[in-house]
Design a protein around this motif. Structure first.
Motif, short mmCIF file in Angstrom:
data_model
loop_
_atom_site.label_atom_id
_atom_site.label_comp_id
_atom_site.label_asym_id
_atom_site.label_seq_id
_atom_site.Cartn_x
_atom_site.Cartn_y
_atom_site.Cartn_z
N UNK A 258 0.83 -77.39 5.28
CA UNK A 258 0.71 -76.91 3.91
C UNK A 258 2.09 -76.78 3.28
N UNK A 259 2.20 -76.94 1.97
CA UNK A 259 3.50 -76.70 1.32
C UNK A 259 3.83 -75.22 1.28
N UNK A 260 5.08 -74.93 1.01
CA UNK A 260 5.50 -73.54 0.85
C UNK A 260 5.05 -73.02 -0.51
N UNK A 261 4.71 -71.75 -0.57
CA UNK A 261 4.38 -71.08 -1.82
C UNK A 261 5.55 -70.20 -2.22
N UNK A 262 6.00 -70.32 -3.46
CA UNK A 262 7.12 -69.51 -3.93
C UNK A 262 6.79 -68.88 -5.28
N UNK A 263 7.39 -67.73 -5.52
CA UNK A 263 7.21 -67.02 -6.79
C UNK A 263 8.55 -66.43 -7.20
N UNK A 275 18.21 -60.39 -14.08
CA UNK A 275 17.89 -60.30 -12.66
C UNK A 275 16.75 -61.27 -12.32
N UNK A 276 16.62 -61.57 -11.03
CA UNK A 276 15.57 -62.46 -10.56
C UNK A 276 15.09 -61.96 -9.20
N UNK A 277 13.78 -61.70 -9.06
CA UNK A 277 13.17 -61.32 -7.79
C UNK A 277 12.31 -62.47 -7.31
N UNK A 278 12.45 -62.86 -6.01
CA UNK A 278 11.78 -64.04 -5.50
C UNK A 278 11.06 -63.75 -4.19
N UNK A 279 10.04 -64.58 -3.89
CA UNK A 279 9.29 -64.46 -2.63
C UNK A 279 8.87 -65.84 -2.18
N UNK A 280 8.73 -66.00 -0.86
CA UNK A 280 8.38 -67.30 -0.28
C UNK A 280 7.50 -67.11 0.94
N UNK A 281 6.52 -68.00 1.13
CA UNK A 281 5.71 -68.04 2.34
C UNK A 281 5.49 -69.47 2.76
N UNK A 282 5.59 -69.76 4.10
CA UNK A 282 5.52 -71.14 4.56
C UNK A 282 5.07 -71.17 6.02
N UNK A 290 1.49 -72.11 15.64
CA UNK A 290 1.92 -71.90 14.27
C UNK A 290 2.40 -70.47 14.07
N UNK A 291 3.33 -70.31 13.15
CA UNK A 291 3.84 -69.02 12.74
C UNK A 291 4.05 -69.06 11.22
N UNK A 292 3.90 -67.93 10.58
CA UNK A 292 4.12 -67.85 9.14
C UNK A 292 5.55 -67.39 8.85
N UNK A 293 6.29 -68.23 8.17
CA UNK A 293 7.63 -67.86 7.72
C UNK A 293 7.54 -67.22 6.34
N UNK A 294 8.43 -66.30 6.07
CA UNK A 294 8.42 -65.63 4.77
C UNK A 294 9.83 -65.20 4.40
N UNK A 295 10.02 -64.90 3.13
CA UNK A 295 11.33 -64.45 2.69
C UNK A 295 11.26 -63.81 1.31
N UNK A 296 12.24 -62.99 1.02
CA UNK A 296 12.39 -62.38 -0.30
C UNK A 296 13.84 -62.56 -0.75
N UNK A 297 14.05 -62.59 -2.03
CA UNK A 297 15.39 -62.73 -2.58
C UNK A 297 15.55 -61.93 -3.85
N UNK A 298 16.76 -61.53 -4.14
CA UNK A 298 17.06 -60.78 -5.35
C UNK A 298 18.44 -61.18 -5.86
N UNK A 299 18.51 -61.62 -7.10
CA UNK A 299 19.78 -62.01 -7.70
C UNK A 299 20.05 -61.26 -8.99
N UNK A 300 21.31 -61.08 -9.33
CA UNK A 300 21.69 -60.37 -10.55
C UNK A 300 22.97 -60.97 -11.12
N UNK A 301 23.03 -60.97 -12.46
CA UNK A 301 24.21 -61.42 -13.18
C UNK A 301 24.51 -60.41 -14.26
#
Length: 444
Positions: A258-263, A275-282, A290-301
């Motif tokens: 399956x492709x990765x899902x990102x928001x 600012x930007x808040x991000x999330x990922x699941x793959x 199989x294992x589920x990979x995931x991540x979160x991110x936060x950026x600011x300028x």
């Protein structure tokens, strides 16, 4: 009798009449003179007032003409500047427009300590451990980051909606970074985008500026094939959803079902803060596990004051090595095909100062720290343990000088280290990246 006196008898009547007549004429003429003088003075005053009004009207006309001339000059200068900065546009009979752009970029580097001579740009995660084949005192140069692109726009159906897109290539493909590669190739219509461009999860918007064409530790410049939808809640807020193909090539035998899902949620608090808040699941599959990979991110300028800008970007990721640059393998399998995941935190921060319209400079720092999972470490081979990192860091300082709009020159110093999971046979567990980078860019 006094002879000086005259009697009524001594003056005859005709003489008296003449005398009286002369007196009356004189008096009449005197009165007329006074009246004429008054009239003349009044006329002169009216003429002066009329002249004053005409002078004021003339002055107002001159001032108005000066303002119109200044406005016209400003408009001409604006049009000239716009014409100078505008890229050439080609139009077809169908109404489609094509806009060509690009640059010629020459990079050079003096490497005091570092890695492979075949790679020009950052390789902090793979620099050799000290005393184990590291390279030093080496000069490198390349034009591989030279870029060519085309924006296009074409009317579609009725109304004023148009299909737009971009195709952009450079020569940083292949192991040695000297092959043509696709950077961006996408089309967008309304709120939809289909094609390859910056990942929705690992965006470069919040990375401090570098001379190096690749990001330093703690950042990412990932581009993926994707389908993206943008929903705008307000002028200050939007939500971007995407399915992406991260093409995780760092794991042997990996399969992607399956492709990765990102928001990504973007919000602008003020003109100087975004600012930007991000999330990922793959899902990650090796053989049938199989294992589920995931991540979160936060950026600011944040623009502290005009000309001074702070940027920061943070990630926490588990089980993935495709989105954030320089990560360890996301998953590994032991001899019984059990899967174990890597987990890490990364951050990059920097401040950019615009000294004037031609000169700017940046100070930056990036850091990555990897969790020490026992099962993950045991699943690695002995060779892999010296190539897998506990942590990475880099610090850099640069200046860019643009004497004219098309030209830009940059100079940068960077120093960084990697700490391996295990030491090499000589006892060293640290690799060093120590370089001076320079670049010259002509944009067209």
């Amino acid at each position: 009798m006094n002879t000086t006196l005259f009697t009524q008898k001594s003056i005859n009547k005709p003489t008296l009449k003449r005398t009286l007549l002369m007196s009356m004429i004189a008096m009449s003429m005197g009165g007329m003179g006074v009246s004429a003088q008054a009239q003349t003075a009044q006329n002169s005053q009216q003429e002066i007032e009329q002249l004053r009004q005409e002078v004021q009207a003339l002055r107002a006309l001159v001032e108005q003409q000066q303002k119109q001339t200044a406005t016209l000059n400003t408009a001409v200068q604006t049009q000239q500047a716009a014409a100078a900065s505008a890229k050439p546009v080609m139009k077809l009979a169908s109404g489609a427009e094509f806009n060509l752009y690009g640059n010629v970029r020459a990079d050079a580097s003096y490497q005091a300590e570092g890695g492979s001579s075949a790679r020009m740009y950052n390789q902090i995660n793979t620099v050799p451990l000290e005393g184990v084949g590291e390279r030093s005192d080496e000069f490198k140069s390349t034009l591989s980051a030279t870029r060519l692109g085309m924006d296009f726009k074409a009317p579609v159906g009725a109304g004023d909606k148009a299909l737009s897109g971009k195709i952009e290539v450079d020569f940083l493909g292949g192991d040695k970074f000297d092959n043509l590669r696709i950077r961006h190739a996408y089309m967008s219509y309304a709120n939809w985008l289909i094609g390859q461009t910056w990942s929705n999860f690992a965006v470069p918007d919040y990375l401090p500026e570098t001379v190096d064409a690749l990001a330093y530790a703690g950042g990412s410049i990932k581009r993926t094939p994707q389908v993206r939808y943008t929903s705008t809640f307000s002028p200050a807020t939007n939500l971007v959803l995407a399915v992406e193909d991260p093409k995780d090539a760092t794991i042997t035998g990996i399969k992607q079902r399956l492709p990765a899902l990102t928001a990504r949620l973007n919000h602008k608090f003020a003109d100087n803060l975004s600012v930007s808040a991000r999330a990922m699941g793959n899902e990650k599959r090796v053989k049938e596990d199989e294992e589920m990979a995931w991540g979160v991110g936060l950026g600011a300028k944040y623009e502290v004051v005009p000309g001074t800008t702070l940027k920061a970007d943070y990630y926490h990721v588990k089980g993935d090595s495709s989105f954030v640059t320089y990560a360890n393998k996301g998953v590994v399998a032991d001899i019984t095909d059990n899967l174990y995941q890597s987990e890490f935190d990364s951050i990059s921060v920097g401040i950019t100062q615009q000294f004037n319209d031609k000169l700017r400079g940046t100070l930056g720092y990036g850091y990555m720290s990897f969790d020490q999972d026992a099962g993950y470490i045991d699943a690695l081979s002995a060779d892999d343990k010296t190539k897998t990192n506990k942590d990475l860091w880099q610090a850099w300082a640069n200046v860019f000088y643009s004497p004219t709009k098309p030209l830009s020159f940059g100079l940068e110093y960077v120093y960084g280290e990697r700490k391996a999971l295990e030491a090499a046979t000589n006892g060293s567990d640290t690799g060093v990246d120590n370089r001076i980078n320079a670049v010259a860019i002509y944009n067209f």
